[in-house]
Enzyme design. Structure first.
Site, PDB file in Angstrom:
ATOM      1  CD  GLU A  92      -2.922  -1.162   2.344  1.00 28.79           C
ATOM      2  OE1 GLU A  92      -2.812  -0.315   3.242  1.00 28.79           O
ATOM      3  OE2 GLU A  92      -3.842  -2.005   2.307  1.00 28.79           O
ATOM      4  CG  ASP A 130     -12.755  -9.125   2.102  1.00 31.58           C
ATOM      5  OD1 ASP A 130     -12.524  -8.269   1.222  1.00 31.58           O
ATOM      6  OD2 ASP A 130     -12.588  -8.900   3.320  1.00 31.58           O
ATOM      7  CG  HIS A 160      -9.951  -5.955   0.819  1.00 30.89           C
ATOM      8  ND1 HIS A 160     -10.164  -7.086   1.590  1.00 30.89           N
ATOM      9  CD2 HIS A 160      -8.654  -5.636   0.975  1.00 30.89           C
ATOM     10  CE1 HIS A 160      -9.013  -7.413   2.179  1.00 30.89           C
ATOM     11  NE2 HIS A 160      -8.090  -6.562   1.825  1.00 30.89           N
ATOM     12  CG  ASN A 164      -0.647  -7.074  -1.281  1.00 32.38           C
ATOM     13  OD1 ASN A 164      -1.233  -7.714  -2.151  1.00 32.38           O
ATOM     14  ND2 ASN A 164      -1.153  -6.903  -0.056  1.00 32.38           N
ATOM     15  CD  GLU A 212      -4.613  -7.920   1.943  1.00 36.59           C
ATOM     16  OE1 GLU A 212      -5.495  -7.173   2.419  1.00 36.59           O
ATOM     17  OE2 GLU A 212      -3.407  -7.652   2.003  1.00 36.59           O
TER      18      GLU A 212
HETATM   19  C1  XIL Z   1      -6.311  -6.187   8.370  1.00 33.99           C
HETATM   20  C2  XIL Z   1      -6.628  -7.351   9.304  1.00 33.99           C
HETATM   21  O1  XIL Z   1      -7.529  -8.217   8.655  1.00 33.99           O
HETATM   22  C3  XIL Z   1      -7.241  -6.834  10.593  1.00 33.99           C
HETATM   23  O2  XIL Z   1      -7.373  -7.900  11.531  1.00 33.99           O
HETATM   24  C4  XIL Z   1      -6.359  -5.733  11.188  1.00 33.99           C
HETATM   25  O3  XIL Z   1      -7.010  -5.181  12.307  1.00 33.99           O
HETATM   26  C5  XIL Z   1      -6.088  -4.656  10.163  1.00 33.99           C
HETATM   27  O4  XIL Z   1      -5.499  -5.237   9.008  1.00 33.99           O
HETATM   28  N1  XIL Z   1      -4.928  -4.564   3.740  1.00 33.99           N
HETATM   29  C6  XIL Z   1      -3.944  -5.397   4.212  1.00 33.99           C
HETATM   30  C7  XIL Z   1      -4.211  -6.266   5.377  1.00 33.99           C
HETATM   31  O5  XIL Z   1      -2.880  -5.480   3.595  1.00 33.99           O
HETATM   32  O6  XIL Z   1      -3.070  -6.466   6.163  1.00 33.99           O
HETATM   33  C8  XIL Z   1      -5.327  -5.727   6.227  1.00 33.99           C
HETATM   34  O7  XIL Z   1      -5.608  -6.695   7.259  1.00 33.99           O
HETATM   35  C9  XIL Z   1      -6.535  -5.434   5.391  1.00 33.99           C
HETATM   36  C10 XIL Z   1      -6.215  -4.384   4.351  1.00 33.99           C
END
Ligand code: XIL
Length: 444
Positions: free
Chosen positions: A157, A267, A236, A200, A265
Site C-alpha cells: 500500500e 473478500d 476487497h 501488494n 486478500e
Molecule cells: C487487516 C486485518 O484483517 C485486521 O485484523 C487488522 O485489524 C487490520 O489489518 N490490507 C492489508 C491487510 O494489507 O493487512 C489488512 O488486514 C486489510 C487491508
C-alpha cells in the site's frame, strides 16, 4: 483501518464474455475442496489465518480441509514481530507457519514495509537510522523464515488513492523518498533469494490512476533489473467498490510485464447469488491469466472477518459453505460431494441473442444430467442499473433489489436424462452491457 474509495463499476461484461457459459455439474472424480480444485488448475487457494483461532476445532478443520496456502493475517506485521527495535518476537507467526507446514500448505509472507500497524518508534528515526532499521527489519524477518515462504509482500500500500498516482505519505516515503521501494526489494532479494517478492495494494484491481502508477513502477523495475516477481491485488470488494469489469484485463497487463499476479486478500461483501456470481467472476479472471498463480481469501469464516458485518467470505459463522463457496469450487472445476448443487441433476448455460442499442436478449438452456428430472430452478442476476424487462418460456420471481430473477418452468418442468429446454429474457442495458450471471441449477 484504511479508507476504501470506489473504483467504479464497469460490470462483468469482459469477464463473462470470455466464457459465455456457466455450467454447474459434478463428475465422480472432480476435486471436492478449494485447494485440490485450484491445484488441478496449477494454482493455490489460500486464506488469511489468525493464530488466536488455531484452538477452535471447526476453524482448524475448515482451514486444513479446504485451503493449501496460508497468510498470517496480522502476525508477521512490523508491530507484531519488532514492536521494540531489534527485538524480534515470532511466536504467533511461527505457530501459523508450523501449522501450515505440517498440513502441506504454502505460506505467504505479509508484510515487511507498510505504513500501517507500524510501531511508533519507526516514525521517530532520522533518515539514516530509518534506512538501517528498514533493511534490518526486512533482513531479520526474511532470514527467520528463509525457505518457508513462497511469496513475500515486501511493500504494501505505498500509493495514494484517487487520481494523483502519487506515493502515500509514510515515514519511509517522507524520509527515504521514492527509492525506498526499490531499496526494500533489493534488500529482500538478498535476504531470501528463493522467495517471490511482491508489491501488494488495494484499489488497483481495475485499470485506474492508482493501478497505472503501480504499473509504471513495475515496468520501470523490470526495465532496470530491480528484483520484483509478483504483484498482489488485495481485491476487497463491496457494492461501492465492486469487481471491476476490466479485472482480468488489468491482471493480464501486469502479467505481460513479466511478473506473476496473485489475488491476495479477496473478500466480497454481500450474500446469496449476487455474492456467488462476483466470486465466480474473480476466480474465472485468475484462471484466464496464466501468470495468476493463486488466490487468497481474507479469512476462513464470516464471523472472524475484518469486515464481519459484510459477510464477505466463503463460510458463514457456523462454518457452513455459502453459495459463494459452491460458485468458487465450481469455477475452479471442482464439485461438492452429494449436495449443494454437486449432485448435478441439471446444468445451465447462457448465450446472448439479439442486441439493440438499449437492450439485448439472453437465452438460458437448462439440461438434465444423467437422470430424468421432474422440475428445475435457476437464477439470473443482472448488474444494476440493468433491468430485465420481459421473459418468455418460464415463470419468474424477483428478489427485493429486482436484479436477481429466480426462474422456474412454465407448468411441468420434467426433462428426460440429458434433455434440454430453454427460457429467454430481455435486459435493458441502462448504460451497462455486462453479461448476466447464472446461479446453479437445482432439480427435483
Ligand atoms: C487487516 C486485518 O484483517 C485486521 O485484523 C487488522 O485489524 C487490520 O489489518 N490490507 C492489508 C491487510 O494489507 O493487512 C489488512 O488486514 C486489510 C487491508
Amino acid at each position: 483501518m484504511v479508507t476504501r474509495t470506489s473504483i467504479g463499476a464497469l460490470g462483468m461484461a469482459g469477464l463473462l464474455a470470455a466464457s459465455g457459459v456457466i455450467a454447474l455439474s459434478g463428475t465422480a472424480d472432480a476435486a471436492s475442496t478449494l485447494g485440490s480444485a485450484a491445484a488441478g488448475k496449477g494454482r493455490y487457494f489460500g486464506t488469511a489465518v489468525a493464530a488466536n483461532h488455531l484452538g477452535e476445532a471447526p476453524y482448524v478443520s475448515t482451514l486444513d480441509t479446504e485451503f493449501n496456502s496460508a497468510t498470517p493475517e496480522n502476525e508477521m506485521k512490523w508491530d507484531a514481530v519488532e514492536r521494540t527495535r531489534n527485538s524480534f518476537t515470532f511466536g504467533a507467526a511461527d505457530q501459523i507457519v508450523s501449522h501450515a507446514q505440517s498440513k502441506g500448505m504454502k505460506v505467504r509472507g505479509h508484510t515487511l514495509v507498510w505504513h500501517s500497524q507500524l510501531p511508533s518508534w519507526v516514525g521517530t528515526l532520522g533518515t539514516a537510522d530509518l534506512r538501517t532499521a528498514m533493511n534490518n527489519h526486512i533482513t531479520k524477518v526474511m532470514q527467520h523464515y528463509k525457505g518457508k515462504i513462497h511469496s513475500w509482500d515486501v511493500v504494501n500500500e505505498a500509493f495514494q488513492d484517487g487520481s494523483s498516482g502519487a506515493r502515500r505519505s509514510s515515514p519511509f516515503q517522507d524520509k527515504l523518498g521514492n527509492g525506498f521501494i526499490e531499496e526494500a526489494f533489493r534488500t529482500a532479494r538478498a535476504a531470501d533469494p528463493a522467495a517471490k517478492l511482491c508489491y501488494n495494494d488495494y484499489n488497483t484491481d481495475g485499470v485506474n490512476a492508482k493501478s497505472n502508477a503501480v504499473y509504471n513502477m513495475v515496468r520501470d523495475f523490470k526495465a532496470r533489473g530491480v528484483p520484483i516477481d509478483c504483484v498482489g491485488f488485495q481485491s476487497h470488494f463491496n457494492s461501492a467498490s465492486p469487481v471491476p469489469g476490466d479485472y482480468q484485463a488489468n491482471l493480464q497487463r501486469f502479467a505481460d510485464l513479466g511478473v506473476d499476479v496473485q489475488i491476495t486478500e479477496l473478500d466480497i461483501e454481500g450474500s446469496g447469488t449476487a455474492q456467488a456470481g462476483s466470486y465466480s467472476n474473480v476466480v474465472k479472471a485468475c484462471l484466464a491469466v496464466s501468470r495468476c498463480t493463486g488466490i487468497t481469501v481474507w479469512g476462513v469464516t464470516d464471523k472472524y472477518s475484518w469486515r464481519a458485518s459484510g459477510t464477505p467470505l466463503l463460510f458463514d459463522g457456523n462454518y457452513n459453505k455459502k453459495p459463494a463457496y459452491t460458485a468458487v469450487l465450481t469455477a475452479l472445476g471442482g464439485s461438492s460431494p452429494g449436495g449443494g448443487g454437486g449432485t448435478a441433476a441439471c446444468t445451465v448455460s447462457y448465450s446472448k441473442q439479439e442486441e439493440w442499442s438499449d437492450r439485448f436478449n439472453g437465452k438460458v438452456t437448462v439440461t438434465a444430467g444423467g437422470s430424468a428430472i421432474g422440475d428445475w430452478t435457476t437464477t439470473v442476476t443482472v448488474t444494476s442499473p440493468q433491468k430485465i424487462s420481459a421473459t418468455w418460456n418460464g415463470t419468474p420471481t424477483w428478489d427485493s433489489s429486482g436484479n436477481v430473477m429466480t426462474m422456474k418452468p412454465n407448468g411441468n418442468g420434467s426433462l428426460a436424462a440429458g434433455a434440454s429446454t430453454s427460457f429467454g429474457f430481455t435486459v435493458m442495458k441502462n448504460g451497462n452491457n455486462a453479461a448476466p450471471v447464472l446461479g446453479s441449477c437445482t432439480a427435483s
